[in-house]
Design an enzyme around this catalytic site. Structure first.
Site, short mmCIF file in Angstrom:
data_model
loop_
_atom_site.label_atom_id
_atom_site.label_comp_id
_atom_site.label_asym_id
_atom_site.label_seq_id
_atom_site.Cartn_x
_atom_site.Cartn_y
_atom_site.Cartn_z
N VAL A 75 46.94 52.83 27.62
CA VAL A 75 48.28 52.24 27.57
C VAL A 75 48.33 51.01 26.68
O VAL A 75 49.41 50.62 26.22
CB VAL A 75 48.81 51.90 28.98
N ASN A 101 51.81 51.71 36.16
CA ASN A 101 50.89 51.41 37.25
C ASN A 101 49.48 51.06 36.77
O ASN A 101 48.72 50.41 37.49
CB ASN A 101 50.81 52.61 38.21
N TYR A 166 45.01 38.03 35.60
CA TYR A 166 45.79 39.05 36.32
C TYR A 166 47.12 38.47 36.80
O TYR A 166 48.18 39.09 36.67
CB TYR A 166 44.95 39.55 37.49
N GLY A 167 47.08 37.26 37.35
CA GLY A 167 48.30 36.63 37.83
C GLY A 167 49.30 36.38 36.72
O GLY A 167 50.50 36.60 36.89
N LYS A 170 50.79 39.73 35.70
CA LYS A 170 51.70 40.27 36.72
C LYS A 170 52.98 39.44 36.84
O LYS A 170 54.06 39.99 37.10
CB LYS A 170 50.99 40.36 38.07
N ALA A 198 47.60 47.27 48.73
CA ALA A 198 46.97 48.51 49.16
C ALA A 198 45.47 48.42 49.01
O ALA A 198 44.94 47.61 48.24
CB ALA A 198 47.49 49.68 48.32
N ARG A 201 40.54 51.04 44.57
CA ARG A 201 39.25 50.66 43.97
C ARG A 201 39.19 49.16 43.66
O ARG A 201 38.15 48.53 43.72
CB ARG A 201 39.03 51.43 42.66
#
Length: 310
Positions: A75, A101, A166-167, A170, A198, A201
């Protein structure tokens, strides 16, 4: 309430070989959607590749009587993404739903993180989402139908130690969604955020066994399906986990207007309690709502009359 169905709809789900993406792809297919199962097949840190996981999900969908194809596009590569969209349209005629996703993790404290590790996470999460959405945007506008979900995270909305890359990636989904909502909703292209919690992995080591069972991906997918349904909202941040669902909203406090000697850093600090007070806080529909609010407050303080807007 009528049953949510996706008969005749075509969906692309990225990162759909395992975890949340797999659950989303299976959920869409079970309700009639034709699904492009995209997965590069990397490890959680983005290394390696292989489409075996995507093909396994396709086999599962087909075994249950559904229609699906596998795609191994990265992606973060715009050319590969365009080829994936072209394949989907060639196979199924159109695309109605996009579930962004795909993601990776390279967690470290900011002091220890390399810029390469920061950039690659942003490239996959942010630019991967941008690439997929942009490749479909005109197609959806022209057809006057589209349902797009961007995957955000509590790490971006609220912060989490060791996840600056990551923060940041996102949190950027919020700004992208807000603009896409304004540009797309007039053409029935609705964009929303899903903030999932959730056991996948990427998170399985964070939870004890009892909690892992509570936070299975299957407890989140019903929320995703609602966000891409015919009656989906637009510009919603849906938190989901363990069968629990909530909406995250960003408010602006009433604030204060300052002038004269009070219009100084000392004045701002002196009024911090009022500035941060939740009394009279409001939602902002768009950027100019905030601008107009400040204009009105500043004009009132200074006794400047403003012409009423018709």
């Amino acid at each position: 309430m009528s049953e949510v169905r996706f008969d005749g709809r075509v969906a692309i789900v990225t990162g759909a070989g395992v975890g949340l993406g797999r659950s989303h792809a299976l959920g869409l297919a079970a309700r009639g959607a034709k699904v492009v199962v995209n997965d590069l097949g990397t490890a959680t840190d983005g290394t390696g590749s292989g489409s075996d996981a995507a093909r396994a999900v396709v086999d599962e969908i087909r075994a249950n009587g559904g229609k699906a194809i596998a795609n191994g596009a990265n992606v973060a590569d715009a050319e590969q993404v365009q080829a994936m969209v072209d394949q989907a349209i060639a196979e199924f005629g159109h695309v109605d739903i996009l579930v962004n996703n795909a993601g990776i993790l390279r967690d470290k404290t900011f002091a220890k993180m390399t810029l390469d590790d920061f950039k690659v996470v942003v490239d996959v999460h942010l630019m991967g989402t941008v690439n997929c959405t942009h490749a479909l945007w005109r197609h959806m506008l022209e057809r006057e139908y589209g349902r797009i979900v961007l995957t955000t995270s509590s790490s971006g909305l609220y912060g989490n130690f060791g996840q600056s890359n990551y923060g940041a990636a996102k949190a950027s989904m919020l700004g992208l969604m807000n603009v896409l909502h304004h540009e797309g909703s007039r053409k029935n292209v609705r964009t929303n955020l899903l903030a999932p919690t959730a056991t996948t992995r990427m998170t399985e080591e964070l939870f004890p066994p009892a909690v892992k069972d509570l936070l299975k991906p299957e407890t989140i997918t019903p929320g995703l399906l609602a966000l891409v349904s015919e009656d989906a909202p637009s510009r919603m941040i849906l938190g989901a986990g363990g069968g629990c669902f909530a909406e995250t909203k960003i408010y602006e406090t009433r604030g204060v207007a300052l002038m004269g000697d009070d219009l100084s850093p000392e004045g701002v600090l002196a009024n911090m309690g009022t500035i941060r007070s939740e009394d009279g806080q409001t939602l902002m529909a768009g950027a100019f709502d905030q601008t107009n609010k400040y204009i009105q407050m500043a004009a009132e303080l200074r006794g400047i009359p403003l012409e009423a807007k018709e």
